[in-house]
Scaffold this motif. Sequence first.
Motif, mmCIF file in Angstrom:
data_model
loop_
_atom_site.group_PDB
_atom_site.id
_atom_site.type_symbol
_atom_site.label_atom_id
_atom_site.label_comp_id
_atom_site.label_asym_id
_atom_site.label_seq_id
_atom_site.Cartn_x
_atom_site.Cartn_y
_atom_site.Cartn_z
ATOM 1 N N ASP A 116 0.830 -1.205 0.000
ATOM 2 C CA ASP A 116 0.000 0.000 0.000
ATOM 3 C C ASP A 116 0.869 1.262 0.000
ATOM 4 N N ALA A 117 1.933 1.254 0.804
ATOM 5 C CA ALA A 117 2.836 2.403 0.850
ATOM 6 C C ALA A 117 3.511 2.611 -0.505
ATOM 7 N N LEU A 118 3.950 1.522 -1.130
ATOM 8 C CA LEU A 118 4.604 1.626 -2.437
ATOM 9 C C LEU A 118 3.636 2.120 -3.506
ATOM 10 N N ASP A 119 2.407 1.626 -3.500
ATOM 11 C CA ASP A 119 1.412 2.091 -4.475
ATOM 12 C C ASP A 119 1.230 3.608 -4.390
ATOM 13 N N THR A 120 1.147 4.127 -3.179
ATOM 14 C CA THR A 120 0.995 5.569 -3.001
ATOM 15 C C THR A 120 2.266 6.302 -3.431
ATOM 16 N N ALA A 121 3.419 5.759 -3.063
ATOM 17 C CA ALA A 121 4.685 6.383 -3.460
ATOM 18 C C ALA A 121 4.782 6.497 -4.977
ATOM 19 N N GLU A 122 4.354 5.472 -5.689
ATOM 20 C CA GLU A 122 4.414 5.515 -7.155
ATOM 21 C C GLU A 122 3.512 6.610 -7.726
ATOM 22 N N ARG A 123 2.389 6.877 -7.076
ATOM 23 C CA ARG A 123 1.492 7.936 -7.539
ATOM 24 C C ARG A 123 2.024 9.328 -7.195
ATOM 25 N N CYS A 124 2.784 9.431 -6.114
ATOM 26 C CA CYS A 124 3.238 10.737 -5.619
ATOM 27 C C CYS A 124 4.613 11.164 -6.109
ATOM 28 N N VAL A 125 5.496 10.214 -6.363
ATOM 29 C CA VAL A 125 6.884 10.516 -6.711
ATOM 30 C C VAL A 125 7.075 10.217 -8.195
ATOM 31 N N SER A 126 7.192 11.257 -8.988
ATOM 32 C CA SER A 126 7.138 11.131 -10.447
ATOM 33 C C SER A 126 8.189 10.197 -11.046
ATOM 34 N N TRP A 127 9.390 10.172 -10.531
ATOM 35 C CA TRP A 127 10.463 9.370 -11.123
ATOM 36 C C TRP A 127 10.462 7.906 -10.677
ATOM 37 N N LEU A 128 9.698 7.567 -9.668
ATOM 38 C CA LEU A 128 9.764 6.239 -9.056
ATOM 39 C C LEU A 128 9.313 5.119 -9.987
ATOM 40 N N VAL A 129 8.285 5.334 -10.774
ATOM 41 C CA VAL A 129 7.777 4.297 -11.679
ATOM 42 C C VAL A 129 8.860 3.851 -12.658
ATOM 43 N N GLN A 130 9.589 4.809 -13.217
ATOM 44 C CA GLN A 130 10.644 4.472 -14.178
ATOM 45 C C GLN A 130 11.722 3.615 -13.517
ATOM 46 N N VAL A 131 12.144 3.979 -12.318
ATOM 47 C CA VAL A 131 13.186 3.208 -11.619
ATOM 48 C C VAL A 131 12.698 1.795 -11.332
ATOM 49 N N LEU A 132 11.466 1.652 -10.872
ATOM 50 C CA LEU A 132 10.928 0.324 -10.554
ATOM 51 C C LEU A 132 10.721 -0.526 -11.809
ATOM 52 N N THR A 133 10.455 0.113 -12.931
ATOM 53 C CA THR A 133 10.338 -0.610 -14.198
ATOM 54 C C THR A 133 11.700 -1.156 -14.618
ATOM 55 N N GLU A 134 12.727 -0.338 -14.439
ATOM 56 C CA GLU A 134 14.080 -0.762 -14.812
ATOM 57 C C GLU A 134 14.697 -1.731 -13.811
#
Length: 94
Positions: free
Chosen positions: A65-83
């Motif tokens: 749940d914390a990570l899901d929210t972090a991905e919505r709030c922190v713009s660069w996080l999705v790209q890092v987690l994808t890589e």
Amino acid sequence: MSKRIDKSWTVFVSIENVEHDRCVDMFSRSDGSYGFEEFRRDIEDAGQWTPVQYYSGVSYASATDALDTAERCVSWLVQVLTERPDLRTRVGLG
């Protein structure tokens, strides 16, 4: 450890952006809740991590749940987690 991460909390993963000047710490608390905080590291701060938001004040029932929210709030996080999908796995183990 940052000013906004209480010393009693356990940071179980710190995720940095590709420039290594931003990070998100994922942590657990002794009450069983989870949270996250975003930090920056700039020359004017002598290279120390400085909190940039107030995300750590919110409690989540799970690390996911914390990570899901972090991905919505922190713009660069999705790209890092994808890589780096291994980081997502480490969050789930938190």
